[in-house]
Motif scaffolding. Structure first.
Motif, mmCIF file in Angstrom:
data_model
loop_
_atom_site.group_PDB
_atom_site.id
_atom_site.type_symbol
_atom_site.label_atom_id
_atom_site.label_comp_id
_atom_site.label_asym_id
_atom_site.label_seq_id
_atom_site.Cartn_x
_atom_site.Cartn_y
_atom_site.Cartn_z
ATOM 1 N N ASP A 140 45.940 48.115 47.513
ATOM 2 C CA ASP A 140 44.846 47.785 46.603
ATOM 3 C C ASP A 140 43.617 48.563 47.036
ATOM 4 O OD1 ASP A 140 46.348 45.943 45.086
ATOM 5 O OD2 ASP A 140 46.007 44.389 46.589
ATOM 6 N N GLU A 142 39.655 49.694 46.372
ATOM 7 C CA GLU A 142 38.450 49.202 45.707
ATOM 8 C C GLU A 142 37.221 49.947 46.207
ATOM 9 O OE1 GLU A 142 36.042 45.037 44.728
ATOM 10 O OE2 GLU A 142 37.605 45.062 46.279
ATOM 11 N N THR A 144 32.977 49.650 45.875
ATOM 12 C CA THR A 144 32.112 48.516 45.556
ATOM 13 C C THR A 144 30.693 48.886 45.162
ATOM 14 O OG1 THR A 144 31.503 48.250 47.894
ATOM 15 C CG2 THR A 144 33.430 47.021 47.101
ATOM 16 N N SER A 176 46.711 48.620 43.080
ATOM 17 C CA SER A 176 45.619 48.551 42.113
ATOM 18 C C SER A 176 44.497 49.476 42.566
ATOM 19 C CB SER A 176 45.088 47.121 41.965
ATOM 20 O OG SER A 176 44.509 46.678 43.190
ATOM 21 N N THR A 178 40.403 49.670 41.692
ATOM 22 C CA THR A 178 39.280 49.024 41.032
ATOM 23 C C THR A 178 37.996 49.704 41.491
ATOM 24 O OG1 THR A 178 40.462 46.905 41.058
ATOM 25 C CG2 THR A 178 38.087 46.839 40.626
ATOM 26 N N SER A 211 47.761 48.819 38.528
ATOM 27 C CA SER A 211 46.667 48.509 37.603
ATOM 28 C C SER A 211 45.442 49.324 37.978
ATOM 29 C CB SER A 211 46.337 47.011 37.637
ATOM 30 O OG SER A 211 45.856 46.629 38.912
ATOM 31 N N SER A 213 41.270 49.794 37.038
ATOM 32 C CA SER A 213 40.146 49.133 36.392
ATOM 33 C C SER A 213 38.863 49.882 36.707
ATOM 34 C CB SER A 213 40.030 47.680 36.885
ATOM 35 O OG SER A 213 38.921 47.035 36.302
ATOM 36 N N THR A 214 38.181 50.355 35.648
ATOM 37 C CA THR A 214 36.896 51.027 35.793
ATOM 38 C C THR A 214 35.914 50.439 34.790
ATOM 39 O OG1 THR A 214 37.305 52.774 34.167
ATOM 40 C CG2 THR A 214 38.114 53.161 36.392
ATOM 41 N N ASN A 218 37.435 50.996 30.947
ATOM 42 C CA ASN A 218 38.433 51.818 31.648
ATOM 43 C C ASN A 218 38.457 53.266 31.164
ATOM 44 O OD1 ASN A 218 39.254 49.583 33.177
ATOM 45 N ND2 ASN A 218 40.685 48.935 31.585
#
Length: 249
Positions: A140, A142, A144, A176, A178, A211, A213-214, A218
């Motif tokens: 995952d 990410e 931030t 994922s 993100t 997955s 995600s933006t 997206n």
């Protein structure tokens, strides 16, 4: 971590290793062969104030094979201004080969201290004719900081200055990605191929089922990768969720 390159040396991992409760300092500049012999290194934790992140910081004409990093945790704090952040390696440069390796866990980057870093669940950035074959990531990923653009990838964050022979083949991403900043490129296999030098990065036989995600509906989420005009993607599969498989930069 002190700079021994292991050039001309083969290292073989002969058992599983659990790094729980320890802070891992990446192998700085690896030039040898690392054969995991299908063993696992679990619970690696990397959180560096400065420098590239990963089990390796740099792969420099190296070969890494038959290794799994399980339940890794990599954190890029806002004090870190380095560009390349990954789980297996921050940066893999010309002549490097990564074969039959995988990673699970998480990587979280506060990129506010850097300038367009590359963040990935496997290798932060690749360069030249680096080769990935039969590799995978369920990490995952990410980012931030909502004001700092990044290049984020499930398998590779960016490809820089490709050379003929550069390739990602028979590999997959199932975690994922993100991202917090609206213009950040998020790719399942490759965040961004940025060579523009006439040489080809070939992505072939790869699968992205993770997955992405933006912000802004997206808009910059690409299941396989964002490629320059010379990049190629062949025989790949991705989720039928409305996100494109490949876009041209």
């Amino acid at each position: 971590a002190n700079g021994e390159t292991f050039e001309g040396i083969t290292l073989r991992l002969t058992r599983d290793i659990d790094l729980a409760g320890l802070a891992w300092d990446p192998i700085k500049n690896f030039c040898g062969i690392f054969d995991g012999e299908n063993h696992k290194i679990s619970n690696m934790h990397v959180e560096r104030e400065e420098g590239q992140s990963g089990f390796f910081e740099y792969l420099n004409g190296a070969q890494v094979k038959n290794l799994v990093l399980e339940d890794a945790q990599v954190v890029m704090p806002d004090t870190n201004s380095s560009f390349y952040q990954g789980v297996l390696a921050g940066w893999a440069t010309t002549g490097s080969e990564i074969i039959n390796c995988g990673a699970s866990g998480s990587i979280t980057a506060d990129a506010s201290g850097s300038d367009v870093p590359s963040v990935s669940g496997f290798i932060g950035s690749c360069k030249g004719d680096t080769k990935l074959a039969s590799c995978w990531s369920t990490v995952d990923v990410e980012t931030t900081d909502s004001e700092m653009a990044c290049m984020a990838g499930g398998l590779v964050g960016q490809w820089e200055n490709a050379a003929n022979g550069a390739q990602i083949i028979d590999s997959y991403f199932g975690g994922s990605v993100t991202v917090a900043e609206a213009t950040t490129s998020a790719g399942g296999i490759l965040g961004a191929g940025l060579s523009f030098n006439g040489n080809v990065v070939l992505i072939k036989g790869c699968v992205s089922y993770g997955s992405l995600s933006t912000p802004q509906n997206n808009a910059n989420a690409v299941q396989i990768g964002a490629l320059d005009e010379y990049g190629q993607a062949e025989d790949c599969l991705w989720l039928d969720n409305g996100q494109p498989g490949v876009i041209r930069l």
